[in-house]
Motif scaffolding. Structure first.
Motif, PDB file in Angstrom:
ATOM      1  N   LEU A 107       0.812  -1.210   0.000  1.00  0.00           N
ATOM      2  CA  LEU A 107       0.000   0.000   0.000  1.00  0.00           C
ATOM      3  C   LEU A 107       0.847   1.262   0.000  1.00  0.00           C
ATOM      4  N   THR A 108       2.021   1.198   0.605  1.00  0.00           N
ATOM      5  CA  THR A 108       2.796   2.415   0.828  1.00  0.00           C
ATOM      6  C   THR A 108       3.867   2.677  -0.229  1.00  0.00           C
ATOM      7  N   ARG A 109       4.092   1.725  -1.145  1.00  0.00           N
ATOM      8  CA  ARG A 109       4.981   2.010  -2.271  1.00  0.00           C
ATOM      9  C   ARG A 109       4.136   2.457  -3.441  1.00  0.00           C
ATOM     10  N   LYS A 110       4.504   3.537  -4.070  1.00  0.00           N
ATOM     11  CA  LYS A 110       3.631   4.195  -5.047  1.00  0.00           C
ATOM     12  C   LYS A 110       3.212   3.270  -6.183  1.00  0.00           C
ATOM     13  N   ASP A 111       4.162   2.508  -6.731  1.00  0.00           N
ATOM     14  CA  ASP A 111       3.824   1.654  -7.867  1.00  0.00           C
ATOM     15  C   ASP A 111       2.939   0.486  -7.461  1.00  0.00           C
ATOM     16  N   LEU A 112       3.209  -0.118  -6.285  1.00  0.00           N
ATOM     17  CA  LEU A 112       2.400  -1.254  -5.844  1.00  0.00           C
ATOM     18  C   LEU A 112       1.000  -0.814  -5.445  1.00  0.00           C
ATOM     19  N   MET A 113       0.879   0.368  -4.863  1.00  0.00           N
ATOM     20  CA  MET A 113      -0.446   0.876  -4.512  1.00  0.00           C
ATOM     21  C   MET A 113      -1.314   1.006  -5.765  1.00  0.00           C
ATOM     22  N   ILE A 114      -0.744   1.600  -6.812  1.00  0.00           N
ATOM     23  CA  ILE A 114      -1.499   1.761  -8.056  1.00  0.00           C
ATOM     24  C   ILE A 114      -1.833   0.408  -8.670  1.00  0.00           C
ATOM     25  N   LYS A 115      -0.878  -0.503  -8.653  1.00  0.00           N
ATOM     26  CA  LYS A 115      -1.116  -1.835  -9.226  1.00  0.00           C
ATOM     27  C   LYS A 115      -2.258  -2.540  -8.505  1.00  0.00           C
ATOM     28  N   ASN A 116      -2.282  -2.454  -7.186  1.00  0.00           N
ATOM     29  CA  ASN A 116      -3.326  -3.137  -6.418  1.00  0.00           C
ATOM     30  C   ASN A 116      -4.687  -2.482  -6.603  1.00  0.00           C
ATOM     31  N   ILE A 117      -4.730  -1.168  -6.705  1.00  0.00           N
ATOM     32  CA  ILE A 117      -6.005  -0.488  -6.939  1.00  0.00           C
ATOM     33  C   ILE A 117      -6.549  -0.846  -8.319  1.00  0.00           C
ATOM     34  N   LYS A 118      -5.678  -0.881  -9.338  1.00  0.00           N
ATOM     35  CA  LYS A 118      -6.118  -1.252 -10.681  1.00  0.00           C
ATOM     36  C   LYS A 118      -6.613  -2.698 -10.723  1.00  0.00           C
ATOM     37  N   SER A 339      -8.965   2.126  -0.849  1.00  0.00           N
ATOM     38  CA  SER A 339      -7.533   1.839  -0.974  1.00  0.00           C
ATOM     39  C   SER A 339      -7.140   0.689  -0.049  1.00  0.00           C
ATOM     40  N   LEU A 340      -7.757   0.614   1.122  1.00  0.00           N
ATOM     41  CA  LEU A 340      -7.469  -0.485   2.050  1.00  0.00           C
ATOM     42  C   LEU A 340      -8.113  -1.789   1.587  1.00  0.00           C
ATOM     43  N   LEU A 341      -9.324  -1.704   1.038  1.00  0.00           N
ATOM     44  CA  LEU A 341      -9.963  -2.905   0.495  1.00  0.00           C
ATOM     45  C   LEU A 341      -9.154  -3.471  -0.670  1.00  0.00           C
ATOM     46  N   ALA A 342      -8.469  -2.607  -1.410  1.00  0.00           N
ATOM     47  CA  ALA A 342      -7.690  -3.060  -2.564  1.00  0.00           C
ATOM     48  C   ALA A 342      -6.528  -3.952  -2.162  1.00  0.00           C
TER      49      ALA A 342
END
Length: 512
Positions: A107-118, A339-342
């Protein structure tokens, strides 16, 4: 040992902690509940702290005992590196807690956060949950991860180029505004493919002897540094002609079931230069990070370039449409929940872990919130007296929720300045008929809440004592008990044992 530093610097540590006890509203619970027990429960709690700032002051003010032991502690407020290096090789007792989840970086790394949300958005679309998919899409601006999605980015860039769209690039592993730049031409991205200058400067500072040595290794072709590229919000909401973002605090005590607490207070961080799109290369205009703004000649050291969230909300209610402002704060909570559900399903659930996240939210001129990033280690060092008081209260309430002294019943919906936002697949908050649909930014009534809570718990404690109730001893001895100090109370049953099966994601997000 290095001196313990907090706010203000001129005060000694002992005097500061003594004065901090006056700020610690948990003192009400200690006086009305804990002091009536045979053994004061705070004396059983042993802590270890890797930081010499506000969190250390809070731990000391609660009467906890400090240790330098590797494993003889009840709570360890550690650095992220300790989690990465030691957590998988360390056996913790059931009562011990650390302040990070094992794979918090999802969740806290920018690229992984976006990947998980997508990914969560695509899954919701496949499941036919279109409203839920839209909520995921609304979390952050259009974003691509480079170099992985470079071809997709170029295609989108060419579509948006006639509109004069500006893009912003951010390194995934940097903080405090380092390595960020804006661009409107593809040619300006060419420097990204080589090692950025900010990385070279950092490496030279860490290893100055290696800086002048240029050998064959330097000629080897290196992979591009991972970046995220986002569509820049060129029409942000301005106050006084200046750009700002919000720093909000979210406490997650469990991912299974997902349990989320939202702190009422926060602050807006302002730039010290009037906003303009005439120059996209000036970081003082476009970046609100304190690490950047403090170098501005007009930097306000008294206020630190910050404005507390409650005052900002009152300002918006006074100059904007009230219904839209209330919808804005409600949507900010939607962004946080989704974002947390992602990452809920991929986050490693561990009863020893909790996390205090720092959410950075940007608001566009049409009062729409956008998630910029999530910080696993938000700064707990204060730069003003007001900042210190707010962070002290935040951390004091965090430790009250974690409940090492076993004061709480487990059914509370508000503890100090924290409001329960999500638990067991259901959203928690004001009713549909309430005037204010979100507690975020409202008056922080932590003093009144802790007074009511301490009186209620004191009555319950007295009733149990009059009925001859004696709390059972825990199966595993606490640190204090192993050292000869009897444990005060037993731990409550794990919430996960009481949780039912998870509901559908769309229904869960909007359940009341």
């Amino acid at each position: 040992r290095a001196p313990r530093r907090g706010w203000p610097k001129a005060r000694g540590h002992g005097r500061r902690v003594t004065q901090a006890r006056g700020r610690a509203m948990s003192e009400l619970l200690r006086r009305r509940v804990g002091s009536r027990r045979e053994t004061p429960p705070w004396k059983d709690v042993v802590f270890k702290c890797a930081f010499h700032n506000t969190i250390y002051d809070v731990l000391k003010s609660r009467g906890f005992r400090e240790t330098e032991s590797e494993l003889e502690w009840d709570i360890f407020w550690c650095e992220k590196d300790w989690i990465h290096d030691m957590m998988d090789h360390t056996h913790l007792q059931p009562h011990q807690k650390v302040n990070h989840f094992r794979n918090h970086f999802e969740l806290t790394r920018k690229d992984l956060m976006i990947k998980n949300i997508k990914r969560a958005q695509r899954q919701a679309q496949r499941d036919g949950q279109l409203e839920e998919a839209q909520k995921y899409a609304a979390c952050s601006p259009m974003t691509f991860v480079l170099p992985l999605e470079y071809a997709m980015f170029v295609e989108e860039f060419k579509k948006q180029q006639p509109n004069g769209t500006i893009w912003i690039m951010k390194p995934v592993g940097a903080a405090q505004g380092r390595g960020i730049f804006l661009f409107d031409k593809l040619a300006q991205v060419a420097n990204w493919k080589q090692k950025p200058s900010w990385m070279q400067r950092d490496e030279e500072q860490k290893n100055p002897r290696a800086a002048p040595n240029k050998g064959d290794d330097e000629e080897e072709k290196k992979d591009p540094e991972p970046y995220v590229v986002q569509r820049y919000l060129s029409d942000p909401l301005l106050i006084g002609g200046k750009k700002f973002d919000l720093r909000l605090y979210v406490l997650v005590t469990s991912y299974s079931p997902l349990t989320v607490w939202m702190y009422r207070s926060g602050f807006a961080r302002f730039s010290h230069v009037r906003f303009s799109m005439d120059s996209i290369s000036d970081p003082m205009v476009h970046l609100t990070n304190v690490a950047v703004q403090k170098h501005n000649e007009h930097y306000d050291e008294k206020r630190g370039g910050k404005w507390d969230l409650h005052s900002m909300k009152q300002y918006l209610l006074g100059c904007k449409d009230r219904v839209k402002v209330e919808a804005l704060f409600r949507e900010i909570q939607d962004v946080i929940i989704f974002s947390l559900l992602a990452v809920q399903k991929i986050m490693i659930q561990d009863k020893h872990c909790f996390e205090l996240y720092g959410y950075d939210i940007m608001i566009s001129s049409d009062l729409k919130p956008w998630l910029i990033e999530v910080n696993a280690s938000p700064s707990l060092t204060a730069n003003t007296a007001a900042d210190y008081s707010m962070k002290f209260a935040l951390l004091d309430d965090t430790l009250t929720i974690l409940d090492f002294e076993k004061y709480l019943t487990g059914g509370e919906s508000q503890v100090g300045g924290f409001d329960l936002l999500y638990r067991n697949g259901q959203r928690v908050g004001p009713s549909e008929k309430a005037v204010y649909r979100s507690y975020l930014g409202c008056h922080n009534n932590r003093r009144e809440n802790l007074q009511r809570l301490s009186r209620s718990l004191a009555k319950e404690e007295e009733r149990r004592r009059s009925d001859g109730y004696r709390p059972p001893q825990p199966a595993v001895a606490s640190v204090g008990q192993r050292r000869g100090v009897p444990c005060a109370t037993a731990a409550r049953a794990d919430d996960s044992e009481l949780a039912g099966p998870p509901r559908s994601r769309a229904a869960a997000a909007f359940a009341r």
